[in-house]
Design a protein around this motif. Structure first.
Motif, mmCIF file in Angstrom:
data_model
loop_
_atom_site.group_PDB
_atom_site.id
_atom_site.type_symbol
_atom_site.label_atom_id
_atom_site.label_comp_id
_atom_site.label_asym_id
_atom_site.label_seq_id
_atom_site.Cartn_x
_atom_site.Cartn_y
_atom_site.Cartn_z
ATOM 1 N N ALA A 85 0.793 -1.240 0.000
ATOM 2 C CA ALA A 85 0.000 0.000 0.000
ATOM 3 C C ALA A 85 0.823 1.287 0.000
ATOM 4 N N ARG A 86 2.061 1.222 -0.482
ATOM 5 C CA ARG A 86 2.886 2.428 -0.634
ATOM 6 C C ARG A 86 2.934 3.279 0.636
ATOM 7 N N SER A 87 2.510 4.544 0.567
ATOM 8 C CA SER A 87 2.709 5.434 1.718
ATOM 9 C C SER A 87 1.612 5.292 2.764
ATOM 10 N N ASN A 140 -6.537 11.158 -10.538
ATOM 11 C CA ASN A 140 -6.620 9.908 -9.802
ATOM 12 C C ASN A 140 -5.269 9.273 -9.423
ATOM 13 N N ASN A 141 -4.335 9.273 -10.327
ATOM 14 C CA ASN A 141 -2.979 8.791 -10.022
ATOM 15 C C ASN A 141 -2.041 9.343 -11.093
ATOM 16 N N ASN A 142 -0.768 9.028 -10.978
ATOM 17 C CA ASN A 142 0.169 9.617 -11.934
ATOM 18 C C ASN A 142 -0.021 9.047 -13.333
ATOM 19 N N ALA A 143 -0.469 7.799 -13.433
ATOM 20 C CA ALA A 143 -0.763 7.243 -14.756
ATOM 21 C C ALA A 143 -1.835 8.095 -15.441
ATOM 22 N N SER A 144 -2.860 8.499 -14.700
ATOM 23 C CA SER A 144 -3.900 9.379 -15.266
ATOM 24 C C SER A 144 -3.327 10.728 -15.670
ATOM 25 N N GLU A 168 8.603 0.727 -17.951
ATOM 26 C CA GLU A 168 7.423 0.016 -17.458
ATOM 27 C C GLU A 168 7.514 0.018 -15.941
ATOM 28 N N ILE A 169 6.457 0.495 -15.302
ATOM 29 C CA ILE A 169 6.406 0.494 -13.845
ATOM 30 C C ILE A 169 5.536 -0.684 -13.435
ATOM 31 N N GLY A 170 5.813 -1.300 -12.308
ATOM 32 C CA GLY A 170 5.013 -2.438 -11.834
ATOM 33 C C GLY A 170 3.525 -2.124 -11.919
ATOM 34 N N SER A 172 1.690 -2.749 -14.616
ATOM 35 C CA SER A 172 1.368 -2.546 -16.032
ATOM 36 C C SER A 172 1.202 -1.100 -16.480
ATOM 37 N N PHE A 173 1.960 -0.189 -15.921
ATOM 38 C CA PHE A 173 2.047 1.147 -16.506
ATOM 39 C C PHE A 173 3.237 1.143 -17.458
ATOM 40 N N ARG A 174 2.954 1.236 -18.746
ATOM 41 C CA ARG A 174 4.027 1.279 -19.735
ATOM 42 C C ARG A 174 3.882 2.565 -20.530
ATOM 43 N N VAL A 214 10.917 11.108 -18.988
ATOM 44 C CA VAL A 214 10.342 10.216 -17.968
ATOM 45 C C VAL A 214 11.439 9.816 -17.007
ATOM 46 N N HIS A 215 11.164 9.958 -15.726
ATOM 47 C CA HIS A 215 12.148 9.565 -14.726
ATOM 48 C C HIS A 215 12.267 8.042 -14.705
ATOM 49 N N ARG A 216 13.511 7.545 -14.700
ATOM 50 C CA ARG A 216 13.708 6.092 -14.621
ATOM 51 C C ARG A 216 13.525 5.653 -13.187
ATOM 52 N N SER A 217 12.266 5.375 -12.846
ATOM 53 C CA SER A 217 11.943 5.174 -11.440
ATOM 54 C C SER A 217 12.472 3.877 -10.874
ATOM 55 N N ASN A 218 12.447 2.817 -11.663
ATOM 56 C CA ASN A 218 12.735 1.529 -11.040
ATOM 57 C C ASN A 218 13.893 0.789 -11.692
ATOM 58 N N TYR A 246 7.799 16.717 -17.867
ATOM 59 C CA TYR A 246 8.649 15.778 -17.138
ATOM 60 C C TYR A 246 7.773 14.921 -16.227
ATOM 61 N N ASP A 247 7.671 13.622 -16.555
ATOM 62 C CA ASP A 247 6.998 12.676 -15.652
ATOM 63 C C ASP A 247 8.025 12.263 -14.597
ATOM 64 N N LEU A 248 7.882 12.856 -13.424
ATOM 65 C CA LEU A 248 8.867 12.624 -12.357
ATOM 66 C C LEU A 248 8.676 11.280 -11.659
ATOM 67 N N GLY A 249 7.489 10.696 -11.810
ATOM 68 C CA GLY A 249 7.215 9.427 -11.124
ATOM 69 C C GLY A 249 7.026 9.652 -9.639
ATOM 70 N N SER A 250 8.132 9.868 -8.961
ATOM 71 C CA SER A 250 8.060 10.102 -7.522
ATOM 72 C C SER A 250 8.405 11.567 -7.238
ATOM 73 N N PHE A 278 3.732 13.806 -10.763
ATOM 74 C CA PHE A 278 4.282 12.758 -9.893
ATOM 75 C C PHE A 278 3.147 12.143 -9.079
ATOM 76 N N SER A 279 3.446 11.007 -8.428
ATOM 77 C CA SER A 279 2.438 10.294 -7.638
ATOM 78 C C SER A 279 2.286 10.904 -6.255
ATOM 79 N N GLY A 280 1.051 10.934 -5.768
ATOM 80 C CA GLY A 280 0.804 11.440 -4.416
ATOM 81 C C GLY A 280 1.253 10.474 -3.340
ATOM 82 N N ASP A 281 1.308 9.162 -3.674
ATOM 83 C CA ASP A 281 1.576 8.181 -2.619
ATOM 84 C C ASP A 281 2.959 7.539 -2.725
ATOM 85 N N LYS A 282 3.845 8.119 -3.516
ATOM 86 C CA LYS A 282 5.236 7.639 -3.489
ATOM 87 C C LYS A 282 5.994 8.495 -2.470
ATOM 88 N N LEU A 283 7.153 9.036 -2.843
ATOM 89 C CA LEU A 283 7.934 9.783 -1.836
ATOM 90 C C LEU A 283 7.178 10.960 -1.235
HETATM 91 C C1 PLP Z 1 4.999 5.274 -10.568
HETATM 92 C C2 PLP Z 1 5.135 5.942 -11.857
HETATM 93 C C3 PLP Z 1 4.027 6.194 -12.651
HETATM 94 C C4 PLP Z 1 2.653 5.730 -12.270
HETATM 95 O O1 PLP Z 1 2.206 6.421 -11.139
HETATM 96 P P1 PLP Z 1 0.893 5.922 -10.364
HETATM 97 O O2 PLP Z 1 0.645 6.997 -9.354
HETATM 98 O O3 PLP Z 1 1.234 4.608 -9.766
HETATM 99 O O4 PLP Z 1 -0.192 5.825 -11.353
HETATM 100 C C5 PLP Z 1 4.211 6.848 -13.849
HETATM 101 N N1 PLP Z 1 5.446 7.247 -14.245
HETATM 102 C C6 PLP Z 1 6.545 7.017 -13.497
HETATM 103 C C7 PLP Z 1 7.870 7.474 -14.002
HETATM 104 C C8 PLP Z 1 6.428 6.371 -12.270
HETATM 105 O O5 PLP Z 1 7.511 6.132 -11.524
#
Ligand code: PLP
Length: 441
Positions: A85-87, A140-144, A168-170, A172-174, A214-218, A246-250, A278-283
C-alpha cells in the motif's frame, strides 16, 4: 445412502467460531461444501466428519477474509512498498481530514459567492505555493496525469521520448501503451544507453507536439550513458514553440538523508518546466493521486479537457491530500510517515531494536543491514538499516510470521524483521507477536 446425515446450513452458521463472520459470504461457502459432501454420499462414499467439515469451512472463510484489506506490520524495511500500500497516512493527518469527509462540504460550492465552485481551486493553490509553480491540478494517479497531459496537448501529433526512458512500472504502466491510449504518436529517439540533445532536435518536425522526459523510477542504466537534462529540453521546447513535460514518477519535497536525494529529483527544482507530474503516494507520502504542476495557461487547458471528469478525485482524496500539503507548508514533516521513516537515524533504529529486545522473552540477534526505499524510486540505491534476525529456517519463519500479519524479508538465508519500516504504533503488537510465535516454537 442417507442424505439426512448432512448438517443444516444454519447449524454451521450459528457455530461460536463464526459469530462475527459476514453471514451471506459464509453461507455461500457452507452451501458449496455441503453440496460436495452430498455428492460423496450419493456416490456411496463417506462424508467428512462434522468437525473436519467446519474446519475446512473455517479455512475457506479465512482465506477469503485475508483477501480483504487488512492491517499488516511491514518489517521488510522497504518504507514505500508497492505491494503493501505504498505510503502510510499519519493518524493526525487523517483526523484533521475526517470531519470534512464525514460531513457535507463545499467540494463544489463557493462559500464566498454562494455559487457553484470548483473542486480543484483550493488544492491547486496549496500545491503551487508549496512547489513554486504557477498552478496545479490533481487527478486519480500519476498514470492518469500522463494520460491526460498527452491527450490534451499531443493527441494526433508526435511526442518525442528518449529510448532509455520508455519505462514500465510495476502494475502494467508502460509509457508506450499510455501514449497510444492517449492518442499521441510515440517518437523514440537516441539509444537505450545514450540520448543527446541533437537527437531531440533532429526528430522535431511539423507533427511534433511535445517533448517528454520520464524519470527512470525503477531501474538504472550504468556505464556508458548519456541522457539530456530537463533544463536543456525546456530550452529546446521554448525555442521551437513546443511543450515539454517531465513525468517525475516520484519526487520529494526538501531534503533526504543518507545522500539518497542526489539520485531522486526534488520537485521544486523544476518550477521552470512547462509541466511536471508525480504520484501522491510515493515519496510525497500522501494518498493515491496524480499531482500535475505547471504553467497556468496549460493547467487551464487540462481542466477543460472533458476526460478530466473520468479521472477526477474524490473528496476523501482531496481532504487528505490538502492536509498533507498543509503539513508540508507548516513544516510538520514528522506527519509525513514515508519521509519520517526514510530519514530515521540509525541510532534511533538501534534504540528501537534494544527496546524490542528488552521486552522479548528471548531476545533476537540485532544485525546491521541495508534496505531500499522502494515504490519505484531510487532504483538500486540501498541505505542502512537495523534488523532483528529470527533464528531458524528462513522460509518457514517467513510463512509463520506472515500468518500473524508480519511481513519480513529473507536475506542470506535468514529471516529478518527490518525496523526501518516499523511504525510507532506497530511496536507493541510486534513485541507481543514475536513472543507468541517464538514461545510456540
Ligand atoms: C509510478 C510511476 C508512474 C505511475 O504512477 P501511479 O501513481 O502509480 O499511477 C508513472 N510514471 C513514473 C515514471 C512512475 O515512476
Amino acid at each position: 445412502m442417507s442424505l439426512n446425515k448432512l448438517p443444516q446450513v444454519d447449524k454451521i452458521l450459528n457455530l461460536e467460531c463464526f459469530k462475527t463472520a459476514i453471514k451471506p459470504i459464509l453461507a455461500n461457502i457452507v452451501r458449496d461444501e455441503l453440496e460436495k459432501q452430498r455428492e460423496l454420499l450419493k456416490q456411496g462414499k463417506d462424508m467428512l466428519e462434522f468437525d473436519k467439515l467446519t474446519q475446512l469451512i473455517l479455512q475457506k472463510y479465512e482465506n477469503f477474509i485475508n483477501k480483504g484489506l487488512k492491517r499488516l506490520i511491514n518489517a521488510t524495511g522497504v518504507v514505500m512498498h508497492t505491494n503493501l500500500a505504498r505510503s502510510v497516512i499519519d493518524e493526525q493527518i487523517l483526523s484533521r481530514a475526517k470531519d470534512v469527509i464525514t460531513s457535507y462540504s463545499n467540494l463544489e460550492y463557493n462559500l464566498n459567492s454562494g455559487q457553484r465552485g470548483n473542486r480543484y481551486d483550493y488544492i491547486g493553490s496549496l500545491l503551487s505555493s508549496l512547489f513554486g509553480f504557477e498552478d496545479a491540478l490533481v487527478v486519480n494517479n500519476n498514470a492518469s496525469a500522463v494520460f491526460l497531459i498527452l491527450n490534451t496537448f499531443a493527441k494526433g501529433g508526435e511526442t518525442i521520448v528518449s529510448r532509455g526512458e520508455l519505462v514500465e512500472i510495476g502494475g502494467s504502466f508502460r509509457v508506450p501503451d499510455v501514449m497510444s491510449a492517449s492518442g499521441s504518436i510515440l517518437k523514440e529517439v537516441g539509444t537505450t544507453n545514450k540520448t543527446h540533445l541533437y537527437d531531440y532536435e533532429n526528430a522535431i518536425n511539423e507533427s511534433t507536439k511535445m517533448l517528454l522526459k520520464v524519470h527512470r523510477s525503477n531501474f538504472d542504466i550504468v556505464g556508458f550513458t548519456r541522457s539530456v537534462d530537463i533544463s536543456e529540453i525546456s530550452k529546446l521546447a521554448k525555442d521551437r514553440n513546443l511543450i515539454e513535460y517531465y513525468d517525475l514518477g516520484s519526487g520529494y519535497v526538501g531534503e533526504l538523508n543518507y545522500n539518497l536525494g542526489k539520485d531522486e529529483p526534488s520537485i521544486a527544482k523544476f518550477s521552470k518546466v512547462s509541466l511536471v507530474s508525480f504520484s501522491g503516494d510515493k515519496l510525497f507520502g500522501s494518498v493515491q493521486a496524480g499531482i500535475i504542476l505547471g504553467k497556468r495557461e496549460l493547467i487551464v487547458k487540462l481542466r477543460k479537457n472533458a476526460l478530466l471528469r473520468m479521472l477526477r478525485v474524490d473528496k476523501v482524496t482531496l481532504a487528505i491530500l490538502s492536509e498533507s500539503v498543509k503539513a508540508y507548508l507548516n513544516k510538520e514533516f514528522e506527519l509525513i510517515t514515508t519521509i519520517k521513516h526514510i530519514n530515521k537515524e540509525l541510532s534511533s533504529l538501534e534504540n528501537l531494536a534494544n527496546l524490542i529486545n528488552q521486552n522479548l522473552k528471548t531476545p533476537l540477534e540485532i544485525v546491521k543491514t541495508n534496505t531500499f526505499v522502494g515504490g519505484g524510486s531510487l532504483p538500486n540505491k540501498t541505505y542502512p538499516s537495523i534488523a532483528l534476525k529470527v533464528a531458524g529456517e528462513a522460509i518457514l519463519n517467513e510463512s509463520i510470521y506472515r500468518a500473524e500479519g508480519i511481513i519480513g524479508r529473507i536475506e542470506n538465508e535468514a529471516f529478518l524483521l527490518d525496523l526501518r519500516s516499523i511504525l510507532d504504533k506497530d511496536v507493541k503488537e510486534l513485541i507481543e507477536k514475536i513472543n507468541k510465535i517464538e514461545s510456540a516454537k
